[in-house]
Motif scaffolding. Structure first.
Motif, PDB file in Angstrom:
ATOM      1  N   PHE A 165      22.373  36.809  46.252  1.00  0.00           N
ATOM      2  CA  PHE A 165      23.720  37.082  45.732  1.00  0.00           C
ATOM      3  C   PHE A 165      23.642  37.208  44.223  1.00  0.00           C
ATOM      4  O   PHE A 165      23.110  36.328  43.533  1.00  0.00           O
ATOM      5  CB  PHE A 165      24.696  35.957  46.090  1.00  0.00           C
ATOM      6  CG  PHE A 165      26.097  36.202  45.574  1.00  0.00           C
ATOM      7  CD1 PHE A 165      27.057  36.803  46.365  1.00  0.00           C
ATOM      8  CD2 PHE A 165      26.449  35.836  44.270  1.00  0.00           C
ATOM      9  CE1 PHE A 165      28.338  37.036  45.880  1.00  0.00           C
ATOM     10  CE2 PHE A 165      27.730  36.076  43.781  1.00  0.00           C
ATOM     11  CZ  PHE A 165      28.677  36.674  44.592  1.00  0.00           C
ATOM     12  N   ALA A 166      24.182  38.304  43.697  1.00  0.00           N
ATOM     13  CA  ALA A 166      24.307  38.512  42.254  1.00  0.00           C
ATOM     14  C   ALA A 166      25.745  38.896  41.968  1.00  0.00           C
ATOM     15  O   ALA A 166      26.270  39.848  42.558  1.00  0.00           O
ATOM     16  CB  ALA A 166      23.349  39.610  41.785  1.00  0.00           C
ATOM     17  N   GLY A 167      26.407  38.153  41.077  1.00  0.00           N
ATOM     18  CA  GLY A 167      27.815  38.394  40.813  1.00  0.00           C
ATOM     19  C   GLY A 167      28.155  38.402  39.337  1.00  0.00           C
ATOM     20  O   GLY A 167      27.473  37.786  38.510  1.00  0.00           O
ATOM     21  N   LEU A 168      29.225  39.128  39.009  1.00  0.00           N
ATOM     22  CA  LEU A 168      29.733  39.208  37.644  1.00  0.00           C
ATOM     23  C   LEU A 168      31.230  38.941  37.634  1.00  0.00           C
ATOM     24  O   LEU A 168      31.967  39.452  38.487  1.00  0.00           O
ATOM     25  CB  LEU A 168      29.490  40.605  37.056  1.00  0.00           C
ATOM     26  CG  LEU A 168      28.061  40.989  36.680  1.00  0.00           C
ATOM     27  CD1 LEU A 168      27.984  42.501  36.435  1.00  0.00           C
ATOM     28  CD2 LEU A 168      27.598  40.231  35.444  1.00  0.00           C
ATOM     29  N   VAL A 169      31.683  38.155  36.669  1.00  0.00           N
ATOM     30  CA  VAL A 169      33.106  38.021  36.389  1.00  0.00           C
ATOM     31  C   VAL A 169      33.488  39.153  35.442  1.00  0.00           C
ATOM     32  O   VAL A 169      32.908  39.293  34.361  1.00  0.00           O
ATOM     33  CB  VAL A 169      33.429  36.661  35.735  1.00  0.00           C
ATOM     34  CG1 VAL A 169      34.905  36.603  35.345  1.00  0.00           C
ATOM     35  CG2 VAL A 169      33.080  35.514  36.674  1.00  0.00           C
ATOM     36  N   HIS A 170      34.461  39.976  35.842  1.00  0.00           N
ATOM     37  CA  HIS A 170      34.947  41.070  35.005  1.00  0.00           C
ATOM     38  C   HIS A 170      36.298  40.654  34.433  1.00  0.00           C
ATOM     39  O   HIS A 170      37.265  40.436  35.179  1.00  0.00           O
ATOM     40  CB  HIS A 170      35.089  42.354  35.836  1.00  0.00           C
ATOM     41  CG  HIS A 170      35.342  43.574  35.009  1.00  0.00           C
ATOM     42  ND1 HIS A 170      35.613  44.803  35.554  1.00  0.00           N
ATOM     43  CD2 HIS A 170      35.371  43.766  33.650  1.00  0.00           C
ATOM     44  CE1 HIS A 170      35.789  45.690  34.591  1.00  0.00           C
ATOM     45  NE2 HIS A 170      35.651  45.074  33.429  1.00  0.00           N
ATOM     46  N   HIS A 171      36.372  40.547  33.130  1.00  0.00           N
ATOM     47  CA  HIS A 171      37.586  40.066  32.459  1.00  0.00           C
ATOM     48  C   HIS A 171      38.590  41.214  32.338  1.00  0.00           C
ATOM     49  O   HIS A 171      38.501  42.046  31.430  1.00  0.00           O
ATOM     50  CB  HIS A 171      37.217  39.496  31.094  1.00  0.00           C
ATOM     51  CG  HIS A 171      36.362  38.278  31.186  1.00  0.00           C
ATOM     52  ND1 HIS A 171      36.871  37.004  31.169  1.00  0.00           N
ATOM     53  CD2 HIS A 171      35.018  38.142  31.351  1.00  0.00           C
ATOM     54  CE1 HIS A 171      35.888  36.133  31.295  1.00  0.00           C
ATOM     55  NE2 HIS A 171      34.753  36.801  31.410  1.00  0.00           N
ATOM     56  N   THR A 172      39.558  41.218  33.239  1.00  0.00           N
ATOM     57  CA  THR A 172      40.529  42.311  33.326  1.00  0.00           C
ATOM     58  C   THR A 172      41.970  41.844  33.159  1.00  0.00           C
ATOM     59  O   THR A 172      42.888  42.656  33.315  1.00  0.00           O
ATOM     60  CB  THR A 172      40.405  42.995  34.703  1.00  0.00           C
ATOM     61  OG1 THR A 172      40.609  42.003  35.734  1.00  0.00           O
ATOM     62  CG2 THR A 172      39.038  43.639  34.885  1.00  0.00           C
ATOM     63  N   ASP A 173      42.161  40.564  32.857  1.00  0.00           N
ATOM     64  CA  ASP A 173      43.509  39.986  32.883  1.00  0.00           C
ATOM     65  C   ASP A 173      44.005  39.686  31.473  1.00  0.00           C
ATOM     66  O   ASP A 173      43.806  38.590  30.938  1.00  0.00           O
ATOM     67  CB  ASP A 173      43.512  38.721  33.736  1.00  0.00           C
ATOM     68  CG  ASP A 173      44.908  38.334  34.188  1.00  0.00           C
ATOM     69  OD1 ASP A 173      45.858  38.494  33.397  1.00  0.00           O
ATOM     70  OD2 ASP A 173      45.064  37.880  35.336  1.00  0.00           O
ATOM     71  N   ALA A 174      44.657  40.653  30.852  1.00  0.00           N
ATOM     72  CA  ALA A 174      45.132  40.485  29.479  1.00  0.00           C
ATOM     73  C   ALA A 174      46.306  39.522  29.375  1.00  0.00           C
ATOM     74  O   ALA A 174      46.573  38.988  28.293  1.00  0.00           O
ATOM     75  CB  ALA A 174      45.530  41.838  28.903  1.00  0.00           C
ATOM     76  N   SER A 175      47.013  39.278  30.459  1.00  0.00           N
ATOM     77  CA  SER A 175      48.178  38.395  30.385  1.00  0.00           C
ATOM     78  C   SER A 175      47.802  36.927  30.591  1.00  0.00           C
ATOM     79  O   SER A 175      48.269  36.055  29.859  1.00  0.00           O
ATOM     80  CB  SER A 175      49.228  38.815  31.426  1.00  0.00           C
ATOM     81  OG  SER A 175      48.694  38.766  32.737  1.00  0.00           O
TER      82      SER A 175
END
Length: 288
Positions: free
Chosen positions: A234-244
């Motif tokens: 398993f390889a995972g990334l957190v993608h920061h998409t939440d500006a609010s």
């Protein structure tokens, strides 16, 4: 999870081989507008500046004391090393840990006004506990300072200090008043970022992980190393998409840049978590 934990499964992994590694900044807790360890550095510089009047006219100290992050960045890696050395070296490991914990107990994030240990990600806390409940040994493998993280991360994540790997300065054994101590020196031993992460994993763990989570290009080699083994991976990334609720950033960000690793995740089918779409909560409920 069933594949690697069910006895008799073709992908069964014995508990001693169930190694999970996590980046820290931007993966287990937030990292904007600068890495949180650097807030600590700035506050330590402010506290020590009366004893160092030369800092007011000497870069990168002048910029750091003025809160001029662009000026600090312009000093490059050498400037950062100078600032870290001034605030981290010349003391025992015990004194440094006390300094970090005292700071952590009162310092607050400039935007959220939360103490920094409340800037951890609730879904990632749940994931770390879920893995441990299924026989995984969870490690932090971060570009952040190892001694800095070990001072507080065990209480925050339940990960013991011997399972926290980070960038390290040299240590020196001394006898002071007949008492053995370890002194922190102003020399770099390992930069645990980018290609340094697989090196740190091999040096301190000695096993290739089967599970890895990061959030930036600095984690790319760690994910590549993990995914390169046999069996279920398993390889995972957190993608920061939440500006609010948090921040939205990726390819152009000076902090936590996610560019090449995002392309590789798409090409290789790594898991990419969309913070805005996938997380019901970002931070734990604030303590009253």
């Amino acid at each position: 999870m069933k594949k690697v934990t069910a006895t008799g499964s073709s992908d069964f992994v014995p508990p001693e081989q169930r190694i999970a590694v996590f980046d820290n900044d931007g993966t287990l807790w937030a990292e904007q507008p600068i890495y949180f360890q650097f807030f600590f550095v700035i506050d330590q510089l402010q506290a020590q500046s009366p004893q160092h009047p030369e800092w007011k006219t000497t870069e990168p100290f002048k910029s750091a004391l003025a809160g001029d992050l662009k000026g600090v960045a312009a000093s490059g890696e050498n400037g950062i090393v100078q600032l870290v050395a001034a605030t981290h070296a010349g003391m025992t490991t015990e004194q440094f840990a006390r300094n970090v914990n005292e700071w952590m107990s009162t310092a607050r994030h400039p935007k959220t006004r939360r103490v920094f240990t409340e800037m951890v990600y609730q879904p990632m806390l749940e994931l770390v506990h879920y893995l441990r409940d299924n026989g995984f040994k969870t490690y932090i493998v971060s570009g952040g300072g190892q001694d800095f993280m070990r001072a507080w991360a065990t209480a925050a994540y339940g990960i013991p200090p011997e399972q926290i790997i980070g960038s390290q300065g040299e240590l020196k054994f001394e006898l002071r008043d007949g008492k053995p101590v370890l002194m922190k020196e102003a020399k770099v031993a390992l930069v645990d970022d980018g290609p340094g992460k697989p090196v740190g994993i091999e040096r301190f763990i000695g096993r290739k992980p089967i599970f890895a989570f990061g959030n930036s290009d600095g984690d790319q080699q760690m994910l590549e190393w993990t995914a390169s083994g046999d069996g279920a991976r398993f390889a995972g990334l957190v993608h920061h998409t939440d500006a609010s609720r948090e921040w939205a950033y990726d390819r152009q960000s000076p902090v936590g840049k996610l560019d090449k690793a995002l392309d590789e995740a798409t090409a290789k089918g790594w898991t990419v978590v969309d913070m805005r779409k996938d997380w019901n909560a970002v931070f734990p409920a604030e303590k009253k």
